[in-house]
Scaffold this active site. Structure first.
Site, short mmCIF file in Angstrom:
data_model
loop_
_atom_site.label_atom_id
_atom_site.label_comp_id
_atom_site.label_asym_id
_atom_site.label_seq_id
_atom_site.Cartn_x
_atom_site.Cartn_y
_atom_site.Cartn_z
N LYS A 175 21.52 -31.92 14.83
CA LYS A 175 21.60 -33.35 14.23
C LYS A 175 21.81 -34.40 15.24
O LYS A 175 22.43 -34.39 15.92
CB LYS A 175 22.87 -33.28 13.24
CG LYS A 175 23.48 -34.69 12.72
CD LYS A 175 24.70 -34.59 11.95
CE LYS A 175 25.16 -35.90 11.59
NZ LYS A 175 26.43 -35.74 10.66
N ASP A 190 27.95 -38.26 17.04
CA ASP A 190 27.22 -37.70 15.84
C ASP A 190 25.94 -37.04 16.31
O ASP A 190 25.16 -36.51 15.13
CB ASP A 190 27.33 -38.64 14.58
CG ASP A 190 27.41 -37.89 13.32
OD1 ASP A 190 27.96 -36.67 13.27
OD2 ASP A 190 26.94 -38.49 12.08
N ARG A 194 23.21 -33.94 6.41
CA ARG A 194 22.60 -32.98 5.68
C ARG A 194 21.02 -33.49 5.23
O ARG A 194 20.21 -32.57 4.89
CB ARG A 194 23.27 -32.45 4.58
CG ARG A 194 23.81 -33.63 3.49
CD ARG A 194 24.67 -33.23 2.50
NE ARG A 194 26.02 -33.26 3.48
CZ ARG A 194 27.32 -33.01 2.59
NH1 ARG A 194 27.37 -32.74 1.25
NH2 ARG A 194 28.43 -33.13 3.67
N ASP A 229 27.17 -43.02 13.37
CA ASP A 229 27.16 -43.08 11.92
C ASP A 229 28.30 -43.80 11.45
O ASP A 229 29.48 -43.43 11.70
CB ASP A 229 27.67 -41.41 11.66
CG ASP A 229 27.85 -40.97 10.30
OD1 ASP A 229 27.51 -41.96 9.37
OD2 ASP A 229 28.27 -40.10 9.74
N GLU A 248 24.95 -37.97 5.51
CA GLU A 248 23.66 -38.49 5.98
C GLU A 248 23.19 -37.29 6.93
O GLU A 248 21.75 -36.84 6.84
CB GLU A 248 23.50 -39.71 6.50
CG GLU A 248 23.90 -39.60 8.22
CD GLU A 248 25.55 -39.18 8.29
OE1 GLU A 248 26.26 -39.19 7.60
OE2 GLU A 248 25.72 -38.72 9.40
N ASP A 292 27.21 -41.60 3.53
CA ASP A 292 28.11 -41.18 4.59
C ASP A 292 27.51 -39.45 4.74
O ASP A 292 27.82 -39.09 5.83
CB ASP A 292 29.28 -41.21 4.69
CG ASP A 292 30.08 -41.00 6.14
OD1 ASP A 292 29.32 -40.96 6.92
OD2 ASP A 292 31.37 -41.00 5.99
N LYS A 309 32.62 -45.99 6.82
CA LYS A 309 33.64 -45.37 7.44
C LYS A 309 34.87 -46.47 7.66
O LYS A 309 34.45 -47.69 7.81
CB LYS A 309 33.54 -44.94 8.71
CG LYS A 309 32.34 -43.46 8.48
CD LYS A 309 32.32 -42.74 9.74
CE LYS A 309 31.48 -41.65 9.44
NZ LYS A 309 32.31 -40.65 8.96
N1 BES Z 1 29.27 -37.19 10.77
C1 BES Z 1 30.55 -36.98 9.72
C2 BES Z 1 31.19 -35.85 10.01
C3 BES Z 1 32.21 -35.90 11.00
C4 BES Z 1 33.53 -36.21 10.57
C5 BES Z 1 31.91 -35.46 12.20
C6 BES Z 1 34.47 -35.94 11.62
C7 BES Z 1 32.56 -35.60 13.34
C8 BES Z 1 34.13 -35.91 13.01
C9 BES Z 1 29.56 -36.76 8.54
O1 BES Z 1 28.13 -37.69 8.65
C10 BES Z 1 30.27 -37.20 7.35
O2 BES Z 1 30.59 -38.52 7.21
N2 BES Z 1 30.53 -36.48 6.38
C11 BES Z 1 31.20 -36.80 5.38
C12 BES Z 1 30.77 -35.92 4.19
C13 BES Z 1 31.42 -36.53 2.86
C14 BES Z 1 31.07 -37.93 2.52
C15 BES Z 1 30.87 -35.64 1.76
C16 BES Z 1 32.80 -36.37 5.56
O3 BES Z 1 32.93 -35.47 6.20
O4 BES Z 1 33.68 -37.15 5.27
ZN ZN Z 2 28.44 -39.37 7.78
ZN ZN Z 3 27.21 -37.83 10.19
#
Ligand code: BES
Ligand code: ZN
Ligand code: ZN
Length: 507
Positions: free
Chosen positions: A277, A300, A363, A282, A361, A359, A289
């Site tokens: 990834k 990220d 996947r 992000d 993104e 968010d 966020k």
């Molecule tokens: N990059 C984040 C995940 C992340 C969180 C990485 C904390 C490192 C530390 C990812 O893109 C994300 O924002 N995921 C969301 C998914 C949700 C919206 C279903 C998450 O984990 O909150």
């Molecule tokens: Zn995200």
């Molecule tokens: Zn992310």
């Protein structure tokens, strides 16, 4: 760093730092009666005797008893050939193999850290209590030595002094060091350092074009094949879930493919694909966020950084399997063209996805990369991604989630991880949660419910993988760190590089 073995005694040592491992019994002894013999590794007793019996009482005053992992440094005044001595408690803190390797890694780290403080460039290590002829022990030791010496100060203009670089390390009392282990340790830590640099760089500089530039450099230095698909080509290929994420930024998106082909390739040669990834920042997109901690989202792209680091090491170590790397990279930002909750896009696989959270993104960009890897045809496909906060909630900051339906693949990765000292915990791909991804309007949506979020994310990825054994590594927790202990330095960890290189070499 020059590495050599020297079968010799204390008299021959010329070093800024001499390292001697000890066990409690030796520290508690009144003094050593065993005379020095040529070829026998240097012990604490030899040093005590040389310094007129003053060392052991000094250690006792310092309350150093020599427990595993503890250390004590003394300045050496009587002999200009040796400037300081580091006594280090030998042995592991636990009983597993992983504990043993970790103890060697911690010793290497302690030496690197102590050399930095003492400005020692010439280091001698007595092999007393150490088995550095064992390849895995030696690799772990050298990993600590190289990784703990890592610095990232590119953006600090008021550097007080240049960091000390260890010029030579002599292992005393060893006949020779296994070359293969030295090469592996160098390549793995070199790949890790590259990944750390990329993660630590600020997101205004480590942009998708920068990722491409570094991938090209690694490919040309390592004679790897590289293909870079730009926006126009991605459009033609129908990589619309990757493109959807890139709509909100003015940075151009890319999908990079790097290939290592072994010299002796036959129709039986295994193909391992790795996918990383590469979100260079992000923000969350329209589902933005919160401000606190958003800066950490420059990490990220840690999966992509690891994959580039792995390829750098693979190019040097030349395993017998073919290795293909896929790196989808873009920013997740907000402008007038940004993807909206409710948008439906058709992925490269043909499956339609309703984007309900911008968010989620990672996947989306991995979906198209996994489709490409599957279509190219491979035996094993492993993705590395800072995918979900839910995985961090489940496993904490030091442990990655490992998702796979293939027991053999899981065991292979866990065995490699044991040697690298990285923590992975197998997570379940609970098929009944697949229905949480059902969409009212499209084939699937890009989020499930809050509970089990790392599992629904993995199940989403699984939809885009076909005809291979697949594992997903959610490295959101351990990709970066605030810790400054042992081989870790604050910032990017390069998590995954050493485990994956070991895994690939074992195929
Ligand atoms: N990059 C984040 C995940 C992340 C969180 C990485 C904390 C490192 C530390 C990812 O893109 C994300 O924002 N995921 C969301 C998914 C949700 C919206 C279903 C998450 O984990 O909150
Ligand atoms: Zn995200
Ligand atoms: Zn992310």
């Amino acid at each position: 760093m020059k590495l050599s073995a020297l079968p010799s005694s204390l008299d021959a040592v010329v070093a800024d730092l001499l390292v001697v491992c000890v066990i409690p019994r030796e520290v508690q002894a009144k003094g050593s009666k065993t005379p020095e013999k040529k070829g026998r590794p240097v012990t604490i007793g030899d040093i005590d005797r040389r310094l007129g019996g003053e060392v052991l009482p000094a250690l006792k005053r310092g309350e150093f008893v020599g427990e595993p992992g503890a250390s004590f440094t003394i300045g050496w005044t009587r002999d200009s050939a040796i400037k300081s001595v580091l006594f280090y408690g030998a042995g592991a803190k636990g009983k597993t193999e992983m504990d043993r390797f970790s103890s060697y890694r911690a010793l290497g780290s302690a030496i690197a850290r102590s050399a930095q403080c003492l400005k020692a460039t010439r280091v001698s290590v007595s092999s007393h209590h150490l088995d550095l002829v064992n390849e895995d022990n030696l690799i772990a030791f050298l990993e600590g030595l190289y990784l703990a010496g890592y610095r990232f100060d590119t953006y600090q203009t008021d550097k007080k002094s240049e960091p000390t670089v260890i010029e030579e390390v002599v292992i005393l009392g060893a006949k020779r060091l296994p070359d293969r282990a030295v090469d592996r340790a160098r390549a793995m830590t070199g790949g890790t350092a590259l990944a750390r640099d990329l993660i630590n760089m600020p997101p205004n500089e480590c942009t998708p074009p920068h990722i491409v530039k570094v991938a090209r450099e690694v490919a040309s230095a390592g004679k790897l094949k590289i293909q870079v698909y730009d926006k126009a080509q991605l459009k033609k290929m129908g990589a619309n879930t990757l493109l959807a994420v890139s709509h909100g930024t003015s940075e151009p998106p890319f999908l990079v493919k790097m290939t290592y082909v072994p010299a002796k390739k036959s129709s039986k040669t295994k193909v391992v694909s790795i996918v990383g990834k590469g979100i260079t920042f992000d923000s969350g997109g329209l589902c933005i966020k919160p401000d606190t901690g958003m800066e950490s989202m420059k990490a990220d792209m840690s999966g992509a950084a690891a994959v580039i680091g792995i390829m750098k090491a693979i190019a040097v170590l030349k395993p017998s399997v073919e290795v293909r790397a896929y790196i989808p990279t873009t920013e997740n930002m907000i402008n007038g063209h940004a993807m909206r909750p409710g948008d439906i896009v058709t992925s490269m696989s043909g499956k339609t996805v309703e984007i309900l959270n911008t968010d989620a993104e990672g996947r989306l960009i991995l979906a198209d990369a996994l489709t490409m890897a599957s279509r190219d045809g491979c035996d094993i496909c492993i993705d590395l991604a800072t995918l979900t906060g839910a995985c961090v909630v489940a496993l904490g900051l030091s442990c990655a989630g490992l998702f796979t339906d293939d027991d053999k693949l899981a065991q292979g990765i866990l065995a490699a991880a044991e040697k690298s000292g990285e923590r992975y915990w197998r997570m379940p791909l609970i098929t009944e949660y697949r229905e949480l991804l059902k969409s009212k309007y499209a084939d699937m949506k890009n989020i499930g419910i809050r509970w089990g979020g790392s599992i629904t994310a993995a199940l989403f990825l699984k939809e885009f993988v076909s005809d291979c054994s697949w594992a997903h590594l959610d490295i959101a927790g351990p990709a970066d760190t605030d810790k400054d202990v042992e081989h870790l330095r604050p910032g990017g960890v390069g998590f995954g590089v050493r485990t994956m290189v070991r895994y690939i070499l074992a195929q």
